[in-house]
Scaffold this active site. Structure first.
Site, PDB file in Angstrom:
ATOM      1  N   ASP A 149      17.948   5.023  11.053  1.00 45.37           N
ATOM      2  CA  ASP A 149      17.863   4.372  12.352  1.00 45.37           C
ATOM      3  C   ASP A 149      18.099   5.350  13.496  1.00 45.37           C
ATOM      4  OD1 ASP A 149      17.019   1.788  11.946  1.00 45.37           O
ATOM      5  OD2 ASP A 149      19.010   1.032  11.472  1.00 45.37           O
TER       6      ASP A 149
ATOM      7  N   CYS B 111      24.838   8.891   5.381  1.00 46.41           N
ATOM      8  CA  CYS B 111      24.427   7.936   4.354  1.00 46.41           C
ATOM      9  C   CYS B 111      22.955   7.558   4.481  1.00 46.41           C
ATOM     10  CB  CYS B 111      25.286   6.673   4.409  1.00 46.41           C
ATOM     11  SG  CYS B 111      25.159   5.761   5.953  1.00 46.41           S
TER      12      CYS B 111
ATOM     13  N   GLU C  33      24.180   5.390  14.353  1.00 46.35           N
ATOM     14  CA  GLU C  33      22.736   5.285  14.180  1.00 46.35           C
ATOM     15  C   GLU C  33      22.027   4.948  15.482  1.00 46.35           C
ATOM     16  OE1 GLU C  33      22.050   2.180  11.286  1.00 46.35           O
ATOM     17  OE2 GLU C  33      23.806   1.083  11.968  1.00 46.35           O
TER      18      GLU C  33
ATOM     19  N   HIS D 165      12.840  -0.232   4.975  1.00 49.67           N
ATOM     20  CA  HIS D 165      13.797  -0.634   3.948  1.00 49.67           C
ATOM     21  C   HIS D 165      13.116  -0.935   2.618  1.00 49.67           C
ATOM     22  CE1 HIS D 165      16.729  -0.969   7.242  1.00 49.67           C
ATOM     23  NE2 HIS D 165      17.597  -0.751   6.281  1.00 49.67           N
TER      24      HIS D 165
END
Length: 590
Positions: free
Chosen positions: A473, A520, A449, A202
């Site tokens: 993920d 996304c 995910e 992240h």
């Protein structure tokens, strides 16, 4: 002397500037800029901390017992001498005045400079005095941390030269947490380097949101690079060049200019509809972290927000989490800024590399788990904290009055979790009815995910309005790889056949019953995957606003019928990346 440091490229382009080291310390150090009218206040804070430490040392010396060894008194004399040495306090003021660093950051920066000087001393005794210096600085930092004035003010606006002087700056650190990245989001840094991190950690994702060149996993970068070194960050190759020769520097400056020209060319596509050569409309949406990011999404030509990461509202708050009204105002601001375009807000996704500052009872259990990436995170955490979850859902429902809102639930793995979230939403509506507060209609969706969700997609879809594939993920869990761990980063493979099959299956099954599907994750903003995703039937991509123009260019050049005809060849290949390059054109992706 010039040297090269190698890491992983996570944000493309070239950055050239002087190094600003965010040094690690045994004491947590705040790093922020101060405005011109705050400089004298920072100097006063530094002076007050120095006087307080000096008084402490004097007290210790007075209270030494008679039988104490003489060396202790001599050591305290050394600490007192270091404390008042111009090389420490005087030079620290320089960082405050010239760079507008806060006092803690200025001290850390000067400690870094002096520590290297001590390391280079030939005399053993003098070299060992570095430990004394570190102890003195630690005492100063502790006083600064408790003086009540250490909270960072708003960060200076992007591109401001107020703090950078004449030279551009690049950030060098062991690591920068996602929450801390937000402090630098509108700063003057033109690039950054970290010792740790993976391509889809992240930290790297937020780094890309800065739209500046970045290299992570560079191991010893923060130890090899010194304060104010000239640094070139090659975000395409994952190389950091320290104190480059004039020839190398000029070559990279030329590449910088070429990159700026390419950006300007792509910028002209902002208001061009994303339609393929064979007439297929493609929705290019934006991923954002904070309400203010909506403006960048609109400016980039995005036709909506495909992912608002709501957890960033909860970070960097020093233990005080946002209440329902504060969340409502944030969601409302994001929705209204999109001027009627749809906004998808993901419920809080904490855990793994995105912890909160304040831990509840269940979070404390989570914090001590051996593998937090597979522990109490995302929707699992929300369902374990029903009061906080319903608070967020009430805020979202209230914000839906102001525009088109979709609520996205992260890390859904089973039908029981879908039912539990639907039930929580119904309870939130009932609470709003009881209090007489208005709320609007919402669509609900699940992040796909977890491999289990992709495999059980047929059972989930009837209960949802849409799904959004979180490829970051999904890859991590499919391949059993911690995406934040640079030690296994080379095994993280978006082109793995199992990953592609799961993505294709999700898109195919959603389309079969007329449900909206988007991607996304990072694959959506990577041009290397645009043709493949279009071939799979994807017509909704969500990415950072800075990537919209590049993806739009690929869409405008694509013929989806031709691409779809080659899909089977790619999905069943032993090396899909090579097969995709041959089938769709271009060079093999890495």
């Amino acid at each position: 002397m010039s040297l090269q440091v190698f890491g992983m490229p996570v944000s493309r382009g070239v950055a050239i500037g002087r190094a600003v080291l965010v040094a690690s310390s045994r004491v947590d150090v705040a790093h922020y800029y101060v405005a011109a009218d705050g400089i004298e206040g920072e100097i006063q804070r530094l002076r007050a901390a120095r006087d307080a430490v000096s008084a402490e040392i004097e007290t210790l010396q007075r209270e030494l017992p008679a039988e104490a060894p003489g060396e202790i008194s001599a050591l305290l004399d050394v600490h007192q001498m270091l404390l008042h040495d111009e090389a420490l306090t005087g030079a620290t003021k320089h960082w405050i005045v010239e760079r507008h660093y806060n006092a803690e950051w200025a001290l850390s920066a000067q400690l870094e400079v002096l520590a290297r000087q001590f390391d280079e001393m030939e005399d053993d005794y003098l070299r060992e005095r570095k430990a004394d210096l570190e102890q003195v600085v630690e005492r100063l930092l502790r006083h600064l941390a408790h003086d009540g004035a250490g909270a960072p003010p708003p960060i200076v606006a992007q591109g401001s030269r107020d703090f950078a002087g004449e030279d551009p700056l690049v950030l060098v650190a062991n690591d920068v947490a996602p929450a801390d990245m937000l402090h630098f989001k509108k700063s003057v840094f033109t690039g950054f380097v970290t010792d740790v991190g993976g391509r889809t950690s992240h930290t790297a994702i937020v780094a890309r949101s800065l739209d500046i060149p970045a290299v992570v996993g560079a191991r010893e970068a923060s130890r090899l690079i010194r304060q104010d070194d000239w640094v070139v960050i090659d975000g395409d190759a994952g190389v950091v060049i320290v104190n480059p020769s004039p020839i190398v520097l000029e070559e990279y400056r030329f590449r910088q200019r070429q990159s700026e020209l390419e950006r300007a060319r792509l910028d002209r596509l902002r208001h061009t509809p994303a339609v393929t050569l064979d007439g297929e409309r493609v929705d290019l949406l934006a991923n954002i972290e904070l309400p203010d990011d909506s403006a960048a999404a609109v400016a980039a030509g995005a036709v909506g927000v495909g992912l608002f990461r709501s957890e960033f509202l909860f970070m960097n708050r020093e233990g005080s989490l946002p209440g329902e009204d504060e969340q409502y105002e944030a969601y409302r601001a994001a929705i209204e800024a999109m001027n009627g375009l749809p906004v998808t807000i993901r419920t809080i996704d904490i855990g793994a590399d995105k912890p909160l500052d304040r831990m509840s009872v269940s979070e404390l259990r989570h914090e001590h788990q051996l593998n937090p990436a597979m522990g109490l995170r995302a929707i699992r955490w929300s369902l374990a904290e029903p009061s906080m979850f319903r608070q967020q859902l009430r805020a979202l429902l209230r914000a839906a009055v102001h525009g088109k809102l979709r609520i996205l639930f992260p890390m859904i793995a089973s039908l029981s979790e879908v039912r539990a979230t639907v039930d929580a939403l119904a309870r939130a509506r009932a609470q709003l009815d009881e209090s007489g507060r208005a709320y609007g209609p919402v669509e609900i969706g699940a992040m796909i995910e977890v491999p289990a969700a992709a495999l059980a997609i047929d059972a989930l879809l009837p209960h949802l309005d849409f799904v959004s594939i979180g490829t970051n993920d999904l890859i991590q869990y499919t391949l059993a790889i911690d995406r934040a761990d640079e030690a296994v980063a080379h095994l993280y493979d978006p082109w793995h056949p199992a990953v592609l099959q799961l993505i294709h299956r999700t898109i195919e099954r959603a389309h079969a019953i007329g449900k909206h599907v988007a991607v996304c994750g990072e694959m959506a903003g990577d041009p290397a995957f645009t043709d493949l995703l279009l071939a799979m039937g994807l017509r909704s991509f969500s990415m950072h606003p800075s990537r919209v123009a590049a993806i739009k260019q690929r869409v405008l050049r694509a013929d989806t019928r031709r691409l779809a005809a080659q899909l089977s060849r790619v999905l069943h290949a032993e090396q899909p990346a090579v097969a995709a390059a041959a089938a769709f054109g271009g060079s093999p992706a890495h």
